[in-house]
Design a protein around this motif. Structure first.
Motif, PDB file in Angstrom:
ATOM      1  N   PRO A   1      71.396  61.796 -12.022  1.00 44.83           N
ATOM      2  CA  PRO A   1      71.107  63.056 -12.703  1.00 44.83           C
ATOM      3  C   PRO A   1      69.683  63.529 -12.479  1.00 44.83           C
ATOM      4  N   LEU A   2      68.836  62.682 -11.910  1.00 40.01           N
ATOM      5  CA  LEU A   2      67.421  63.003 -11.749  1.00 40.01           C
ATOM      6  C   LEU A   2      67.061  63.097 -10.278  1.00 40.01           C
ATOM      7  N   ALA A   3      66.023  63.836  -9.981  1.00 41.88           N
ATOM      8  CA  ALA A   3      65.594  64.027  -8.602  1.00 41.88           C
ATOM      9  C   ALA A   3      64.834  62.813  -8.091  1.00 41.88           C
ATOM     10  N   ALA A   4      65.099  62.426  -6.839  1.00 39.72           N
ATOM     11  CA  ALA A   4      64.272  61.429  -6.152  1.00 39.72           C
ATOM     12  C   ALA A   4      63.100  62.172  -5.519  1.00 39.72           C
ATOM     13  N   THR A   5      61.912  61.622  -5.639  1.00 46.14           N
ATOM     14  CA  THR A   5      60.715  62.366  -5.239  1.00 46.14           C
ATOM     15  C   THR A   5      59.920  61.659  -4.147  1.00 46.14           C
ATOM     16  N   GLY A   6      60.540  60.722  -3.435  1.00 44.40           N
ATOM     17  CA  GLY A   6      59.839  60.057  -2.338  1.00 44.40           C
ATOM     18  C   GLY A   6      59.504  61.017  -1.218  1.00 44.40           C
ATOM     19  N   ILE A   7      60.324  62.035  -1.049  1.00 46.05           N
ATOM     20  CA  ILE A   7      60.077  63.111  -0.086  1.00 46.05           C
ATOM     21  C   ILE A   7      60.067  64.426  -0.866  1.00 46.05           C
ATOM     22  N   THR A   8      58.985  65.167  -0.767  1.00 40.53           N
ATOM     23  CA  THR A   8      58.892  66.450  -1.456  1.00 40.53           C
ATOM     24  C   THR A   8      59.643  67.504  -0.652  1.00 40.53           C
ATOM     25  N   LEU A   9      60.551  68.210  -1.325  1.00 39.83           N
ATOM     26  CA  LEU A   9      61.311  69.246  -0.642  1.00 39.83           C
ATOM     27  C   LEU A   9      61.573  70.411  -1.572  1.00 39.83           C
ATOM     28  N   SER A  10      61.832  71.558  -0.994  1.00 42.48           N
ATOM     29  CA  SER A  10      62.270  72.728  -1.742  1.00 42.48           C
ATOM     30  C   SER A  10      63.410  73.357  -0.960  1.00 42.48           C
ATOM     31  N   ALA A  11      64.267  74.091  -1.668  1.00 48.07           N
ATOM     32  CA  ALA A  11      65.433  74.669  -1.014  1.00 48.07           C
ATOM     33  C   ALA A  11      65.650  76.094  -1.493  1.00 48.07           C
ATOM     34  N   ALA A  12      65.929  76.972  -0.555  1.00 51.07           N
ATOM     35  CA  ALA A  12      66.324  78.339  -0.865  1.00 51.07           C
ATOM     36  C   ALA A  12      67.815  78.472  -0.600  1.00 51.07           C
ATOM     37  N   MET A  13      68.540  79.042  -1.560  1.00 50.88           N
ATOM     38  CA  MET A  13      69.984  79.213  -1.426  1.00 50.88           C
ATOM     39  C   MET A  13      70.317  80.687  -1.344  1.00 50.88           C
ATOM     40  N   ASP A  14      71.183  81.044  -0.410  1.00 50.58           N
ATOM     41  CA  ASP A  14      71.571  82.439  -0.241  1.00 50.58           C
ATOM     42  C   ASP A  14      73.062  82.495   0.066  1.00 50.58           C
ATOM     43  N   LYS A  15      73.736  83.529  -0.432  1.00 50.41           N
ATOM     44  CA  LYS A  15      75.139  83.734  -0.102  1.00 50.41           C
ATOM     45  C   LYS A  15      75.234  84.549   1.189  1.00 50.41           C
ATOM     46  N   VAL A  16      76.048  84.056   2.124  1.00 56.59           N
ATOM     47  CA  VAL A  16      76.187  84.710   3.430  1.00 56.59           C
ATOM     48  C   VAL A  16      77.673  84.898   3.730  1.00 56.59           C
ATOM     49  N   ASP A  17      77.964  85.699   4.737  1.00 55.21           N
ATOM     50  CA  ASP A  17      79.356  86.013   5.084  1.00 55.21           C
ATOM     51  C   ASP A  17      79.866  85.218   6.279  1.00 55.21           C
ATOM     52  N   ARG A  18      79.025  84.391   6.867  1.00 53.28           N
ATOM     53  CA  ARG A  18      79.447  83.576   8.008  1.00 53.28           C
ATOM     54  C   ARG A  18      79.169  82.098   7.723  1.00 53.28           C
ATOM     55  N   PRO A  19      80.058  81.225   8.159  1.00 53.33           N
ATOM     56  CA  PRO A  19      81.286  81.473   8.920  1.00 53.33           C
ATOM     57  C   PRO A  19      82.429  82.027   8.088  1.00 53.33           C
ATOM     58  N   LYS A  20      82.226  82.149   6.758  1.00 53.56           N
ATOM     59  CA  LYS A  20      83.278  82.628   5.878  1.00 53.56           C
ATOM     60  C   LYS A  20      82.616  83.356   4.722  1.00 53.56           C
ATOM     61  N   ALA A  21      83.235  84.401   4.235  1.00 58.91           N
ATOM     62  CA  ALA A  21      82.678  85.151   3.113  1.00 58.91           C
ATOM     63  C   ALA A  21      82.475  84.236   1.915  1.00 58.91           C
ATOM     64  N   GLY A  22      81.305  84.356   1.287  1.00 59.17           N
ATOM     65  CA  GLY A  22      81.005  83.511   0.140  1.00 59.17           C
ATOM     66  C   GLY A  22      80.384  82.180   0.498  1.00 59.17           C
ATOM     67  N   SER A  23      80.071  81.952   1.775  1.00 56.47           N
ATOM     68  CA  SER A  23      79.425  80.703   2.172  1.00 56.47           C
ATOM     69  C   SER A  23      78.009  80.630   1.596  1.00 56.47           C
ATOM     70  N   LEU A  24      77.512  79.406   1.468  1.00 52.16           N
ATOM     71  CA  LEU A  24      76.170  79.191   0.934  1.00 52.16           C
ATOM     72  C   LEU A  24      75.265  78.669   2.038  1.00 52.16           C
ATOM     73  N   GLN A  25      74.165  79.387   2.242  1.00 55.79           N
ATOM     74  CA  GLN A  25      73.191  78.956   3.242  1.00 55.79           C
ATOM     75  C   GLN A  25      71.975  78.362   2.543  1.00 55.79           C
ATOM     76  N   PHE A  26      71.627  77.158   2.931  1.00 57.63           N
ATOM     77  CA  PHE A  26      70.477  76.461   2.365  1.00 57.63           C
ATOM     78  C   PHE A  26      69.391  76.339   3.428  1.00 57.63           C
ATOM     79  N   THR A  27      68.196  76.741   3.048  1.00 56.29           N
ATOM     80  CA  THR A  27      67.024  76.534   3.892  1.00 56.29           C
ATOM     81  C   THR A  27      66.129  75.535   3.173  1.00 56.29           C
ATOM     82  N   VAL A  28      66.017  74.354   3.742  1.00 62.43           N
ATOM     83  CA  VAL A  28      65.315  73.251   3.096  1.00 62.43           C
ATOM     84  C   VAL A  28      63.961  73.041   3.771  1.00 62.43           C
ATOM     85  N   SER A  29      62.893  73.154   2.992  1.00 58.58           N
ATOM     86  CA  SER A  29      61.542  72.909   3.496  1.00 58.58           C
ATOM     87  C   SER A  29      61.103  71.508   3.098  1.00 58.58           C
TER      88      SER A  29
END
Length: 564
Positions: free
Chosen positions: A444-472
């Motif tokens: 239930p808790l985040a592991a923090t050995g590697i610091t990361l952030s993620a942006a989530m966006d809804k996109v239409d490819r490859p299928k409508a309603g797909s979720l695109q994650f950009t992880v930094s």
């Protein structure tokens, strides 16, 4: 088999294996972290600094290299905070596991409803009290419900949704295994001393068998829980709602070796009645204590940073059963002429519960009908937690190291785990790597050995309603290796979908590798690392757990992204 059974099976397999004695929890860093609770008459103490603490490892003072104070109290919102400007594009949601920005909870709580060591009537009352408590939970509480019966089961993963928790236990009727009743048979009273002796002997052998099974299954469950939560960062609370199980059978007190084992864990072996010696010299009856099993379970709990809060499901205990109307029954003439068995006024199981609470930094709640209040108090106990970290300057000798924490000030109640097992650092095997990733998905808790952030966006490819994650990813957290003028690194990247109840809805995995020359390596540190992945969400998805595992350094970072 449904994928939703994966987590319960992981725990049940560990329980069925009875956790082999040679098993240890691998520690992936030499840093030893200790969660400390400090309270005074008014409640949690919030204004302590690193200089107020002193830590001792095997009696030797250690330098505190890591110090942090976390609080579950929500930060006040500025009164004059301006309204956010409207966004005129498709929304992008950004999340991070960076400690200073993360919304991850500071602690997690497992409520274990014990059906092995608790009378059925007490189980029903405890369940009612627990359901009433759930109406009081806060938005930042993270609670899971486990059941200890014929096997260890997970009714619901960590959540703050009270309705979901109530629904998960609404149809739970308690356990009626008969092990507890068989452990405490009434004395035979047929009127014939010879037959009584035979029946008492037979019932006693059966009782010994059931008591040993209860203790072994209970301590194995504790170890299974510890192994399952070992890599979850931060303090974990295990609220154990139970009747009791004895410290020993056939003994008036534990032997010296058992006492030594418990004292090694920093606790007390005091507590009164560990068992009643009613064996009368019978070779068929057991005379043993359970310090070895309890000590091993306590060490696993300490190593996983789990504090145990035993809550006595029997409520207010005013008088031993033998002296109550329930315990009084007509006696034959032969039984009436025999001396009565000894009666203890000490609550059975008190010593075991006390030892587990003291040794893990928890607190015992007993002799009260307010089970709901005890649960609330146990959860709120971790409202303010101090984390102390030190690098041991002693050999990592695979032995138990007792810890002592001293705090400046008077009238303070200080609780913390009593030690750790000094296990040398090693590169994990493929099996261990996969297990660590599974644990991070379940956590239930985040592991923090590697610091990361993620942006989530809804996109239409490859299928409508797909979720695109950009992880930094923070490049400095990745274990790049230089060889032949090149820098190489490799990450396992996992996207695990989960339902609102924590159930597994499938995962997407990929391995990302880099081979960089010096110029591109330096550019990466200036611009950062980015991994992009698009997934098709399951129909009932409520959250996505992103897990990154560095194959070189064995560091791990994770992040929970809610899906609206």
């Amino acid at each position: 088999m449904s994928s939703r059974t994966v987590v319960p099976l992981v725990v049940c397999v560990a329980l069925a294996a009875q956790v082999p004695e040679q098993h240890v929890i691998r520690v992936t860093t030499r840093l030893v972290e200790v969660s400390v609770i400090v309270r005074d008459k008014s409640g949690p103490v919030k204004d302590l600094t690193k200089d107020d603490f002193t830590v001792f490892d095997k009696g030797k003072e250690q330098k505190i290299s890591v110090f942090a104070m976390s609080s579950s109290s929500p930060a006040p919102k500025p009164a004059d905070a301006p309204a956010a400007a409207p966004v005129k594009r498709r929304p992008v949601f950004t999340f991070t596991n960076a400690p200073e920005r993360s919304q991850s909870p500071t602690s997690a709580t497992v409520v274990l409803l014990d059906g092995i060591n608790t009378d059925w009537r007490d189980q029903v009352y405890a369940k009612e009290q627990f359901i009433k408590y759930l109406s009081q939970i806060h938005s930042d509480d993270r609670i899971a419900v486990y059941i200890l019966g014929a096997q260890l089961r997970v009714l619901n993963d960590f959540t703050s949704d009270a309705r979901r928790l109530v629904a998960s236990i609404a149809h739970y009727k308690g356990e009626t295994l008969g092990m507890l009743d068989a452990s405490t048979p009434d004395a035979a009273d047929t009127g014939d001393d010879v037959i009584d002796a035979i029946l008492t002997e037979s019932n006693g052998v059966i009782a010994d068998f059931n008591i040993e099974n209860r203790v072994q299954n209970t301590t194995a469950a504790m170890e299974a829980i510890a192994n399952h939560l070992a890599r979850v960062p931060g303090r974990k609370n295990l609220i154990w709602i139970s009747g009791s199980f004895p410290f020993a059978i056939g003994l008036d007190s534990p032997d010296s070796s058992g006492s030594d084992q418990i004292s090694q864990l920093g606790g007390s072996s005091a507590g009164g009645a560990y068992g009643v010696n009613n064996r009368d010299g019978s070779p068929a009856r057991d005379n043993r204590n359970f310090q070895k099993e309890i000590a091993r379970a306590t060490a696993a709990l300490n190593n996983a940073n789990i504090a145990v809060y035993p809550v006595d499901a029997r409520g207010l205990i005013a008088m031993p059963k033998a002296l109550t109307a329930e315990g009084a029954r007509p006696m034959s003439r032969g039984r009436a002429t025999r001396p009565p068995p000894p009666t203890s006024f000490i609550v059975p199981g008190h010593a075991t519960s006390t030892a587990l609470a003291e040794n893990t930094g928890g607190k015992l709640f007993e002799n009260s009908n307010d089970i709901r209040g005890a649960i609330r108090a146990a959860v709120e106990d971790a409202e303010v937690t101090y984390t102390l970290g030190f690098y041991p300057d002693q050999n990592l000798d695979m032995k138990f190291h007792p810890i002592k924490v001293a705090v400046k000030g008077k009238g303070l109640e200080v609780r913390y785990r009593k030690g750790y097992i000094a296990i040398p650092e090693e590169k994990p095997s493929d099996q261990q790597r996969l297990q660590e990733i599974r644990d991070a998905i379940w956590s239930p808790l985040a592991a923090t050995g590697i610091t990361l952030s993620a942006a989530m966006d809804k996109v239409d490819r490859p299928k409508a309603g797909s979720l695109q994650f950009t992880v930094s990813v923070a490049p400095e957290d990745i274990g790049f290796v230089q060889k032949d003028g090149k820098w190489t690194g490799e990450l396992d990247v996992v996207f695990a979908q989960r339902g609102a109840d924590g159930g597994d809805l499938g995962l997407t995995t990929k391995s990302v590798g880099w081979t960089l020359d010096q110029a591109h390596y330096e550019t990466m540190f200036q611009e950062g690392l980015t991994v992009t992945r698009t997934i098709e969400p399951a129909a009932d998805v409520a959250q996505v757990r992103i897990v990154l595992f560095d194959r070189t350094s064995a560091k791990m970072g994770s992040l929970l992204v809610p899906v609206k």
